[in-house]
Scaffold this motif. Structure first.
Motif, PDB file in Angstrom:
ATOM      1  N   ASN A 140      12.463  -3.923   7.432  1.00 37.12           N
ATOM      2  CA  ASN A 140      12.348  -2.554   7.939  1.00 37.12           C
ATOM      3  C   ASN A 140      11.835  -1.583   6.876  1.00 37.12           C
ATOM      4  O   ASN A 140      12.312  -0.447   6.771  1.00 37.12           O
ATOM      5  CB  ASN A 140      13.688  -2.044   8.500  1.00 37.12           C
ATOM      6  N   CYS A 141      10.865  -2.019   6.114  1.00 34.03           N
ATOM      7  CA  CYS A 141      10.248  -1.127   5.122  1.00 34.03           C
ATOM      8  C   CYS A 141       9.426  -0.095   5.896  1.00 34.03           C
ATOM      9  O   CYS A 141       8.388  -0.414   6.476  1.00 34.03           O
ATOM     10  CB  CYS A 141       9.357  -1.922   4.165  1.00 34.03           C
ATOM     11  N   ASP A 142       9.910   1.152   5.929  1.00 33.94           N
ATOM     12  CA  ASP A 142       9.254   2.152   6.773  1.00 33.94           C
ATOM     13  C   ASP A 142       8.134   2.873   6.029  1.00 33.94           C
ATOM     14  O   ASP A 142       7.918   2.679   4.834  1.00 33.94           O
ATOM     15  CB  ASP A 142      10.279   3.133   7.351  1.00 33.94           C
ATOM     16  N   THR A 143       7.420   3.702   6.791  1.00 35.33           N
ATOM     17  CA  THR A 143       6.255   4.372   6.211  1.00 35.33           C
ATOM     18  C   THR A 143       6.631   5.349   5.113  1.00 35.33           C
ATOM     19  O   THR A 143       5.816   5.639   4.239  1.00 35.33           O
ATOM     20  CB  THR A 143       5.456   5.102   7.311  1.00 35.33           C
ATOM     21  N   ASP A 144       7.862   5.854   5.121  1.00 38.42           N
ATOM     22  CA  ASP A 144       8.290   6.760   4.052  1.00 38.42           C
ATOM     23  C   ASP A 144       8.520   6.013   2.750  1.00 38.42           C
ATOM     24  O   ASP A 144       8.402   6.597   1.665  1.00 38.42           O
ATOM     25  CB  ASP A 144       9.565   7.502   4.453  1.00 38.42           C
ATOM     26  N   GLN A 145       8.849   4.737   2.838  1.00 37.53           N
ATOM     27  CA  GLN A 145       8.953   3.929   1.625  1.00 37.53           C
ATOM     28  C   GLN A 145       7.560   3.525   1.122  1.00 37.53           C
ATOM     29  O   GLN A 145       7.345   3.400  -0.084  1.00 37.53           O
ATOM     30  CB  GLN A 145       9.777   2.668   1.898  1.00 37.53           C
ATOM     31  N   ILE A 146       6.634   3.334   2.067  1.00 37.26           N
ATOM     32  CA  ILE A 146       5.269   2.975   1.672  1.00 37.26           C
ATOM     33  C   ILE A 146       4.602   4.158   0.977  1.00 37.26           C
ATOM     34  O   ILE A 146       3.970   3.999  -0.076  1.00 37.26           O
ATOM     35  CB  ILE A 146       4.454   2.515   2.896  1.00 37.26           C
ATOM     36  N   GLY A 148      -3.671   5.545  -3.788  1.00 34.15           N
ATOM     37  CA  GLY A 148      -3.096   4.320  -4.331  1.00 34.15           C
ATOM     38  C   GLY A 148      -1.972   4.552  -5.309  1.00 34.15           C
ATOM     39  O   GLY A 148      -1.049   3.738  -5.426  1.00 34.15           O
ATOM     40  N   GLN A 149      -2.036   5.661  -6.021  1.00 31.33           N
ATOM     41  CA  GLN A 149      -1.012   5.981  -7.024  1.00 31.33           C
ATOM     42  C   GLN A 149       0.366   6.230  -6.404  1.00 31.33           C
ATOM     43  O   GLN A 149       1.379   6.202  -7.105  1.00 31.33           O
ATOM     44  CB  GLN A 149      -1.444   7.215  -7.808  1.00 31.33           C
ATOM     45  N   PHE A 150       0.406   6.494  -5.102  1.00 34.67           N
ATOM     46  CA  PHE A 150       1.669   6.809  -4.436  1.00 34.67           C
ATOM     47  C   PHE A 150       2.306   5.603  -3.750  1.00 34.67           C
ATOM     48  O   PHE A 150       3.393   5.727  -3.175  1.00 34.67           O
ATOM     49  CB  PHE A 150       1.455   7.912  -3.395  1.00 34.67           C
ATOM     50  N   LEU A 151       1.662   4.454  -3.790  1.00 32.71           N
ATOM     51  CA  LEU A 151       2.153   3.279  -3.063  1.00 32.71           C
ATOM     52  C   LEU A 151       3.557   2.882  -3.510  1.00 32.71           C
ATOM     53  O   LEU A 151       3.790   2.640  -4.696  1.00 32.71           O
ATOM     54  CB  LEU A 151       1.193   2.101  -3.253  1.00 32.71           C
ATOM     55  N   PHE A 152       4.484   2.838  -2.560  1.00 29.99           N
ATOM     56  CA  PHE A 152       5.897   2.473  -2.815  1.00 29.99           C
ATOM     57  C   PHE A 152       6.508   3.326  -3.930  1.00 29.99           C
ATOM     58  O   PHE A 152       7.370   2.850  -4.680  1.00 29.99           O
ATOM     59  CB  PHE A 152       6.017   0.988  -3.176  1.00 29.99           C
ATOM     60  N   HIS A 153       6.085   4.564  -4.052  1.00 26.70           N
ATOM     61  CA  HIS A 153       6.442   5.397  -5.204  1.00 26.70           C
ATOM     62  C   HIS A 153       7.935   5.399  -5.510  1.00 26.70           C
ATOM     63  O   HIS A 153       8.347   5.170  -6.653  1.00 26.70           O
ATOM     64  CB  HIS A 153       5.962   6.834  -4.974  1.00 26.70           C
ATOM     65  N   ASP A 154       8.762   5.670  -4.515  1.00 24.02           N
ATOM     66  CA  ASP A 154      10.183   5.867  -4.796  1.00 24.02           C
ATOM     67  C   ASP A 154      10.978   4.579  -4.960  1.00 24.02           C
ATOM     68  O   ASP A 154      12.107   4.607  -5.461  1.00 24.02           O
ATOM     69  CB  ASP A 154      10.823   6.722  -3.689  1.00 24.02           C
ATOM     70  N   ILE A 155      10.421   3.451  -4.541  1.00 20.51           N
ATOM     71  CA  ILE A 155      11.112   2.182  -4.771  1.00 20.51           C
ATOM     72  C   ILE A 155      10.444   1.403  -5.904  1.00 20.51           C
ATOM     73  O   ILE A 155      10.968   0.381  -6.355  1.00 20.51           O
ATOM     74  CB  ILE A 155      11.179   1.323  -3.488  1.00 20.51           C
ATOM     75  N   ARG A 167       2.659   8.121  10.338  1.00 24.10           N
ATOM     76  CA  ARG A 167       1.744   8.624   9.310  1.00 24.10           C
ATOM     77  C   ARG A 167       0.687   7.598   8.891  1.00 24.10           C
ATOM     78  O   ARG A 167       0.994   6.496   8.464  1.00 24.10           O
ATOM     79  CB  ARG A 167       2.524   9.102   8.082  1.00 24.10           C
ATOM     80  N   GLU A 168      -0.575   7.998   9.020  1.00 22.08           N
ATOM     81  CA  GLU A 168      -1.680   7.130   8.640  1.00 22.08           C
ATOM     82  C   GLU A 168      -1.790   7.019   7.125  1.00 22.08           C
ATOM     83  O   GLU A 168      -2.393   6.089   6.599  1.00 22.08           O
ATOM     84  CB  GLU A 168      -2.990   7.639   9.237  1.00 22.08           C
ATOM     85  N   ASP A 183       4.390  -0.926  15.416  1.00 22.20           N
ATOM     86  CA  ASP A 183       3.245  -0.912  16.321  1.00 22.20           C
ATOM     87  C   ASP A 183       2.159   0.074  15.893  1.00 22.20           C
ATOM     88  O   ASP A 183       0.967  -0.273  15.861  1.00 22.20           O
ATOM     89  CB  ASP A 183       3.697  -0.563  17.747  1.00 22.20           C
ATOM     90  N   ILE A 184       2.538   1.307  15.594  1.00 20.64           N
ATOM     91  CA  ILE A 184       1.551   2.317  15.221  1.00 20.64           C
ATOM     92  C   ILE A 184       0.924   1.965  13.879  1.00 20.64           C
ATOM     93  O   ILE A 184      -0.292   2.081  13.699  1.00 20.64           O
ATOM     94  CB  ILE A 184       2.183   3.722  15.196  1.00 20.64           C
ATOM     95  N   PHE A 185       1.743   1.516  12.942  1.00 19.04           N
ATOM     96  CA  PHE A 185       1.232   1.102  11.640  1.00 19.04           C
ATOM     97  C   PHE A 185       0.215  -0.022  11.802  1.00 19.04           C
ATOM     98  O   PHE A 185      -0.839  -0.018  11.152  1.00 19.04           O
ATOM     99  CB  PHE A 185       2.384   0.648  10.744  1.00 19.04           C
TER     100      PHE A 185
END
Length: 204
Positions: free
Chosen positions: A18-24, A39-46, A83-84, A105-107
């Protein structure tokens, strides 16, 4: 959109069901100018600690991981908001394909619209691939969109890659939906000309 025909790469396994878009990509980065690269923001907080430094133990931060263009993810990857930007950050990092048991689904649809191939693979085979990568991190996987095949290393097998035919054609050609529409421009113009000729009142 960059065309995708066949991609062979090492694979980075990203943990987390359940890795959601806010984690991505955390929402606070969505107002950033994409021209500067998401690209610099990918998985930023984890991927980073509280001071913003990269965590050495996060798989994408390990030596050589930056070369991988394929990620192995867990169940329901990309769930949550629509979020795209979650797809933008993956694309800008250089990710071309994702392998996982299931996707939001949307992702999933956003990924296809941006030339990233989400490959659905049963959980048991994803786990087998993860175990193989843990032993042999430098092995490569091939996602062949032309042949519609996922080729795993060793004796892990070959599996079908099935996506919507329209999306497949667009991605193979490197065209987004608007560009695909414009490939029919002559036919559209001919239709409009004939329509106006048979219904001249439309031009009043």
């Amino acid at each position: 959109m960059k065309a995708f025909t066949r991609e062979t790469s090492t694979v980075v396994a990203i943990p987390g069901v359940n890795c959601d878009t806010d984690q991505i990509i955390p929402g606070r980065f969505l107002k950033s100018d994409r021209a500067q690269g998401y690209g610099q923001f990918l998985f930023h907080d984890i991927r980073r600690d509280e001071s913003g430094e990269l965590c050495a133990e996060f798989p994408l931060n390990r030596p050589g991981a930056e070369k991988a263009t394929i990620l192995l993810v867990e169940d329901n990857f990309g769930c949550g908001s629509s979020r795209e930007g979650a797809v933008y950050t993956l694309a800008d990092h250089g990710i071309r394909a994702l392998i996982g048991p299931s996707f939001g689904d949307i992702f999933y649809n956003n990924a296809l619209k941006n030339g990233i191939i989400p490959v659905t693979l049963p959980t048991a085979h994803c786990e087998a691939l993860a175990n193989h990568l843990a032993q042999y991190p430098d092995v490569e996987v091939t996602v062949d969109l032309e042949a519609e095949q996922l080729v795993l290393p060793g004796n892990l097998g070959t599996f079908p890659v099935k996506i919507d035919p329209f999306a497949r054609d667009a991605i193979l050609r490197g065209l987004d939906e608007l560009q695909m529409t414009l490939t029919y421009l002559e036919r559209i113009q001919a239709f409009e000309k004939a329509r106006m000729a048979s219904n001249p009142w439309l031009d009043r």
